[in-house]
Design a protein around this motif. Sequence first.
Motif, PDB file in Angstrom:
ATOM      1  N   ILE A 184      23.071  26.929  55.361  1.00  0.00           N
ATOM      2  CA  ILE A 184      24.301  26.495  54.684  1.00  0.00           C
ATOM      3  C   ILE A 184      25.374  26.121  55.699  1.00  0.00           C
ATOM      4  O   ILE A 184      26.065  25.101  55.562  1.00  0.00           O
ATOM      5  N   ILE A 185      25.516  26.929  56.745  1.00  0.00           N
ATOM      6  CA  ILE A 185      26.523  26.654  57.774  1.00  0.00           C
ATOM      7  C   ILE A 185      26.246  25.327  58.459  1.00  0.00           C
ATOM      8  O   ILE A 185      27.141  24.481  58.613  1.00  0.00           O
ATOM      9  N   ILE A 186      25.001  25.110  58.876  1.00  0.00           N
ATOM     10  CA  ILE A 186      24.655  23.877  59.570  1.00  0.00           C
ATOM     11  C   ILE A 186      24.767  22.676  58.638  1.00  0.00           C
ATOM     12  O   ILE A 186      25.249  21.606  59.025  1.00  0.00           O
ATOM     13  N   LEU A 187      24.341  22.854  57.391  1.00  0.00           N
ATOM     14  CA  LEU A 187      24.416  21.770  56.409  1.00  0.00           C
ATOM     15  C   LEU A 187      25.849  21.270  56.263  1.00  0.00           C
ATOM     16  O   LEU A 187      26.116  20.066  56.358  1.00  0.00           O
ATOM     17  N   PHE A 188      26.784  22.196  56.039  1.00  0.00           N
ATOM     18  CA  PHE A 188      28.176  21.794  55.845  1.00  0.00           C
ATOM     19  C   PHE A 188      28.806  21.305  57.146  1.00  0.00           C
ATOM     20  O   PHE A 188      29.704  20.455  57.119  1.00  0.00           O
ATOM     21  N   SER A 189      28.330  21.810  58.273  1.00  0.00           N
ATOM     22  CA  SER A 189      28.841  21.333  59.563  1.00  0.00           C
ATOM     23  C   SER A 189      28.493  19.867  59.761  1.00  0.00           C
ATOM     24  O   SER A 189      29.344  19.057  60.148  1.00  0.00           O
ATOM     25  N   TYR A 190      27.233  19.522  59.499  1.00  0.00           N
ATOM     26  CA  TYR A 190      26.811  18.136  59.651  1.00  0.00           C
ATOM     27  C   TYR A 190      27.482  17.235  58.615  1.00  0.00           C
ATOM     28  O   TYR A 190      27.867  16.096  58.918  1.00  0.00           O
ATOM     29  N   LEU A 191      27.611  17.717  57.401  1.00  0.00           N
ATOM     30  CA  LEU A 191      28.261  16.933  56.354  1.00  0.00           C
ATOM     31  C   LEU A 191      29.720  16.666  56.712  1.00  0.00           C
ATOM     32  O   LEU A 191      30.215  15.541  56.592  1.00  0.00           O
ATOM     33  N   PHE A 192      30.402  17.710  57.198  1.00  0.00           N
ATOM     34  CA  PHE A 192      31.806  17.549  57.592  1.00  0.00           C
ATOM     35  C   PHE A 192      31.919  16.627  58.797  1.00  0.00           C
ATOM     36  O   PHE A 192      32.833  15.793  58.874  1.00  0.00           O
ATOM     37  N   LEU A 193      30.983  16.768  59.744  1.00  0.00           N
ATOM     38  CA  LEU A 193      31.010  15.941  60.947  1.00  0.00           C
ATOM     39  C   LEU A 193      30.938  14.460  60.610  1.00  0.00           C
ATOM     40  O   LEU A 193      31.793  13.658  61.034  1.00  0.00           O
ATOM     41  N   SER A 194      29.937  14.077  59.827  1.00  0.00           N
ATOM     42  CA  SER A 194      29.746  12.661  59.523  1.00  0.00           C
ATOM     43  C   SER A 194      30.879  12.104  58.664  1.00  0.00           C
ATOM     44  O   SER A 194      31.409  11.021  58.936  1.00  0.00           O
ATOM     45  N   SER A 195      31.265  12.837  57.630  1.00  0.00           N
ATOM     46  CA  SER A 195      32.308  12.338  56.727  1.00  0.00           C
ATOM     47  C   SER A 195      33.665  12.265  57.414  1.00  0.00           C
ATOM     48  O   SER A 195      34.429  11.321  57.201  1.00  0.00           O
ATOM     49  N   SER A 196      33.979  13.244  58.276  1.00  0.00           N
ATOM     50  CA  SER A 196      35.285  13.244  58.946  1.00  0.00           C
ATOM     51  C   SER A 196      35.364  12.147  60.006  1.00  0.00           C
ATOM     52  O   SER A 196      36.425  11.537  60.190  1.00  0.00           O
ATOM     53  N   LEU A 197      34.255  11.878  60.695  1.00  0.00           N
ATOM     54  CA  LEU A 197      34.255  10.774  61.663  1.00  0.00           C
ATOM     55  C   LEU A 197      34.510   9.440  60.960  1.00  0.00           C
ATOM     56  O   LEU A 197      35.310   8.618  61.430  1.00  0.00           O
ATOM     57  N   ILE A 198      33.839   9.220  59.837  1.00  0.00           N
ATOM     58  CA  ILE A 198      34.010   7.971  59.094  1.00  0.00           C
ATOM     59  C   ILE A 198      35.408   7.887  58.494  1.00  0.00           C
ATOM     60  O   ILE A 198      36.069   6.837  58.555  1.00  0.00           O
ATOM     61  N   TYR A 199      35.907   9.003  57.940  1.00  0.00           N
ATOM     62  CA  TYR A 199      37.244   9.008  57.323  1.00  0.00           C
ATOM     63  C   TYR A 199      38.322   8.739  58.368  1.00  0.00           C
ATOM     64  O   TYR A 199      39.243   7.951  58.142  1.00  0.00           O
ATOM     65  N   THR A 200      38.197   9.392  59.531  1.00  0.00           N
ATOM     66  CA  THR A 200      39.179   9.189  60.599  1.00  0.00           C
ATOM     67  C   THR A 200      39.182   7.750  61.076  1.00  0.00           C
ATOM     68  O   THR A 200      40.239   7.162  61.325  1.00  0.00           O
ATOM     69  N   GLN A 201      37.970   7.174  61.204  1.00  0.00           N
ATOM     70  CA  GLN A 201      37.888   5.780  61.638  1.00  0.00           C
ATOM     71  C   GLN A 201      38.510   4.860  60.603  1.00  0.00           C
ATOM     72  O   GLN A 201      39.163   3.873  60.961  1.00  0.00           O
ATOM     73  N   ASN A 202      38.337   5.178  59.342  1.00  0.00           N
ATOM     74  CA  ASN A 202      38.921   4.380  58.277  1.00  0.00           C
ATOM     75  C   ASN A 202      40.444   4.387  58.365  1.00  0.00           C
ATOM     76  O   ASN A 202      41.100   3.357  58.189  1.00  0.00           O
ATOM     77  N   LEU A 203      41.019   5.553  58.683  1.00  0.00           N
ATOM     78  CA  LEU A 203      42.472   5.646  58.840  1.00  0.00           C
ATOM     79  C   LEU A 203      42.957   4.833  60.033  1.00  0.00           C
ATOM     80  O   LEU A 203      44.035   4.240  59.998  1.00  0.00           O
ATOM     81  N   ASN A 204      42.150   4.806  61.087  1.00  0.00           N
ATOM     82  CA  ASN A 204      42.555   4.117  62.310  1.00  0.00           C
ATOM     83  C   ASN A 204      42.360   2.610  62.246  1.00  0.00           C
ATOM     84  O   ASN A 204      42.778   1.899  63.168  1.00  0.00           O
ATOM     85  N   GLN A 205      41.744   2.114  61.181  1.00  0.00           N
ATOM     86  CA  GLN A 205      41.561   0.671  61.052  1.00  0.00           C
ATOM     87  C   GLN A 205      42.887  -0.065  60.941  1.00  0.00           C
ATOM     88  O   GLN A 205      42.991  -1.234  61.284  1.00  0.00           O
ATOM     89  N   GLU A 206      43.920   0.629  60.445  1.00  0.00           N
ATOM     90  CA  GLU A 206      45.221  -0.005  60.288  1.00  0.00           C
ATOM     91  C   GLU A 206      45.988  -0.072  61.606  1.00  0.00           C
ATOM     92  O   GLU A 206      47.024  -0.731  61.686  1.00  0.00           O
ATOM     93  N   LEU A 207      45.493   0.614  62.655  1.00  0.00           N
ATOM     94  CA  LEU A 207      46.173   0.613  63.942  1.00  0.00           C
ATOM     95  C   LEU A 207      45.682  -0.534  64.806  1.00  0.00           C
ATOM     96  O   LEU A 207      44.673  -1.173  64.515  1.00  0.00           O
ATOM     97  N   LEU A 208      46.413  -0.798  65.892  1.00  0.00           N
ATOM     98  CA  LEU A 208      46.008  -1.834  66.821  1.00  0.00           C
ATOM     99  C   LEU A 208      44.724  -1.433  67.539  1.00  0.00           C
ATOM    100  O   LEU A 208      44.473  -0.256  67.773  1.00  0.00           O
ATOM    101  N   GLU A 209      43.929  -2.429  67.919  1.00  0.00           N
ATOM    102  CA  GLU A 209      42.719  -2.176  68.686  1.00  0.00           C
ATOM    103  C   GLU A 209      43.094  -1.590  70.051  1.00  0.00           C
ATOM    104  O   GLU A 209      44.149  -1.906  70.597  1.00  0.00           O
ATOM    105  N   PRO A 210      42.237  -0.739  70.621  1.00  0.00           N
ATOM    106  CA  PRO A 210      42.521  -0.179  71.949  1.00  0.00           C
ATOM    107  C   PRO A 210      42.658  -1.279  73.002  1.00  0.00           C
ATOM    108  O   PRO A 210      42.052  -2.339  72.892  1.00  0.00           O
TER     109      PRO A 210
END
Length: 241
Positions: free
Chosen positions: A102-128
């Motif tokens: 259960i711990i690993i399952l939610f860790s991986y789920l949080f990892l993938s979803s949070s990376l994608i969500y964070t990137q989605n938020l950063n799409q509105e910012l200027l490119e590096p």
Amino acid sequence: MAIPPSLVLTAASVLNLISSAILGVLETRGIHMEYSKFFDASSTKIKVGSRVGMLLLYTPAFLVDFRFLLLKSAITIHFLKRIFEVSFIHKYSGEMTLDTMIIILFSYLFLSSSLIYTQNLNQELLEPWIDLKYPGIVLFLIGISGDFYHHFLLSKLRTKGSKDYKVPKRGLFELVICPHYLVEILGFLGISLISQTLYSFSTTLGTALYLMARSYAAKRWYISKFEDFPKEVNALIPCVF
């Protein structure tokens, strides 16, 4: 309560609507954008081939979302590879406790979803200023192919039905006891370079620290189980750690 749109977004929406409406009106009045069937061959304007022109039209819009697409693809490939390995490559000798699962399952789920969500938020910012997504693709491919290769070598150590452990050989196993962790870190570093967000780099750092500790524990375990285990073999990084 919904968050009101920003002034810039509102202005962009209005501008987009007005410009589209104007172009539509011009088309109905015979003032066309000069391509396809409405191209005027007698025009003295600078011309480019239709194929090149259309590619140049579509490519910038595609590249705006390319980093987000690359990140989602890398995460998908990473976990798809793991599913494939679990189903067809790995040979397991034990079981897993429910709480660990259960711990690993939610860790991986949080990892993938949070990376994608964070990137989605950063799409509105200027490119590096420095674009690192292409080196990131290379590192990710090196990491994921190296990880698969060393998992394949591990699977060959155990015959069907056997639960015995052996000291792994070949590949980077000649230098470190956990090369699959090393290349996995490289893969995550590649994902960070693709993403280029503070969150992705902190995720890679956390993953690296965990896998360093895991590899150190693995080396101690091998030393305790095999009297002839080569002491010169490092845990994770050749000649360093």
